[in-house]
Design an enzyme around this catalytic site. Sequence first.
Site, PDB file in Angstrom:
ATOM      1  N   SER A   1       0.827  -1.212   0.000  1.00 39.34           N
ATOM      2  CA  SER A   1       0.000   0.000   0.000  1.00 39.34           C
ATOM      3  C   SER A   1       0.862   1.263   0.000  1.00 39.34           C
ATOM      4  CB  SER A   1      -0.917   0.017   1.222  1.00 39.34           C
ATOM      5  OG  SER A   1      -1.731  -1.135   1.257  1.00 39.34           O
TER       6      SER A   1
HETATM    7  N1  SAH Z   1      -1.133  -4.543   3.727  1.00 36.65           N
HETATM    8  C1  SAH Z   1      -0.514  -4.970   2.504  1.00 36.65           C
HETATM    9  C2  SAH Z   1      -1.436  -4.714   1.330  1.00 36.65           C
HETATM   10  C3  SAH Z   1      -1.323  -5.764   0.318  1.00 36.65           C
HETATM   11  S1  SAH Z   1      -2.512  -5.645  -1.001  1.00 36.65           S
HETATM   12  C4  SAH Z   1       0.812  -4.312   2.266  1.00 36.65           C
HETATM   13  O1  SAH Z   1       0.978  -3.150   2.673  1.00 36.65           O
HETATM   14  O2  SAH Z   1       1.690  -4.920   1.676  1.00 36.65           O
HETATM   15  C5  SAH Z   1      -3.888  -6.483  -0.305  1.00 36.65           C
HETATM   16  C6  SAH Z   1      -3.689  -7.906   0.110  1.00 36.65           C
HETATM   17  O3  SAH Z   1      -4.960  -8.419   0.503  1.00 36.65           O
HETATM   18  C7  SAH Z   1      -3.171  -8.838  -0.986  1.00 36.65           C
HETATM   19  O4  SAH Z   1      -2.019  -9.487  -0.550  1.00 36.65           O
HETATM   20  C8  SAH Z   1      -4.336  -9.812  -1.201  1.00 36.65           C
HETATM   21  O5  SAH Z   1      -3.931 -11.120  -1.539  1.00 36.65           O
HETATM   22  C9  SAH Z   1      -5.012  -9.769   0.144  1.00 36.65           C
HETATM   23  N2  SAH Z   1      -6.401 -10.219   0.141  1.00 36.65           N
HETATM   24  C10 SAH Z   1      -7.377  -9.980  -0.783  1.00 36.65           C
HETATM   25  N3  SAH Z   1      -8.521 -10.569  -0.429  1.00 36.65           N
HETATM   26  C11 SAH Z   1      -8.289 -11.207   0.767  1.00 36.65           C
HETATM   27  C12 SAH Z   1      -9.084 -12.011   1.630  1.00 36.65           C
HETATM   28  N4  SAH Z   1     -10.353 -12.296   1.375  1.00 36.65           N
HETATM   29  N5  SAH Z   1      -8.499 -12.493   2.757  1.00 36.65           N
HETATM   30  C13 SAH Z   1      -7.210 -12.247   3.050  1.00 36.65           C
HETATM   31  N6  SAH Z   1      -6.400 -11.488   2.263  1.00 36.65           N
HETATM   32  C14 SAH Z   1      -6.928 -10.982   1.133  1.00 36.65           C
END
Ligand code: SAH
Length: 217
Positions: free
Chosen positions: A67
């Site tokens: 993010s």
């Molecule tokens: N907080 C992370 C953001 C990653 S992007 C960072 O700063 O790196 C969002 C993430 O949410 C992705 O890795 C994606 O695989 C995950 N995601 C999407 N749907 C999800 C779900 N239902 N349960 C768990 N994770 C999920």
Amino acid sequence: MPQTAGGAMLAGAQQRLVDELRRQGIDDERVLAVIAKVPRHEFVDDALKSRAYENNALPIGHAQTISQPLVVAMMTMALLRGRKPQRVLEVGTGSGYQTAILAELVPTVFTVERIKPLSEQARRRLAALRYRNVHFGYADGINGWLPYAPYDGILVTAAADAVPPALISQLAPGGRLVIPVGMQGAQSLRLIERRGAGIHEQDLGRVSFVPLLPGKH
Ligand code: SAH
């Protein structure tokens, strides 16, 4: 480029990022201090390290992104404002960067991810950085994470079409949920508070997240 020169450049870039977040309205000193401390370059691939302190989302593989720092700061600030949550659940571990930011500020952090290699990589990273207050789960966070519920705070780092009811039900009384809601191109960040039998919802503005997807992968 010698390692030390690279390190000094990154440290300078990290401080400039903090200055930029301050200019963009982030005024919570606890949040700014952890953005200045957590090494974001450890959460991206080698090829992207020189860009780790730009105020941008960056690719982390599997069609996902780490993010944008401004958004990490906004969400963390919204979760903590006027509160001292003891147990927080993050849905969407991804790189583990937001997880580390939370682990600096909250006694116990739970984080779930639906893509196994991302979950395992984040677990290794946080162990190498000596975070010991994080519990990792490979799970579909649309259902929250029931074994450890309720939570004082839940922070969702992927956008939902609608607020998943399980997340509301796993909030402790007075607990807060920070979640992006809406379709690609029309998402807004919501702050939802559980108050007695009811909930109170506030719109924190436009954001852009990858979608919250069902099931494990
Ligand atoms: N907080 C992370 C953001 C990653 S992007 C960072 O700063 O790196 C969002 C993430 O949410 C992705 O890795 C994606 O695989 C995950 N995601 C999407 N749907 C999800 C779900 N239902 N349960 C768990 N994770 C999920």
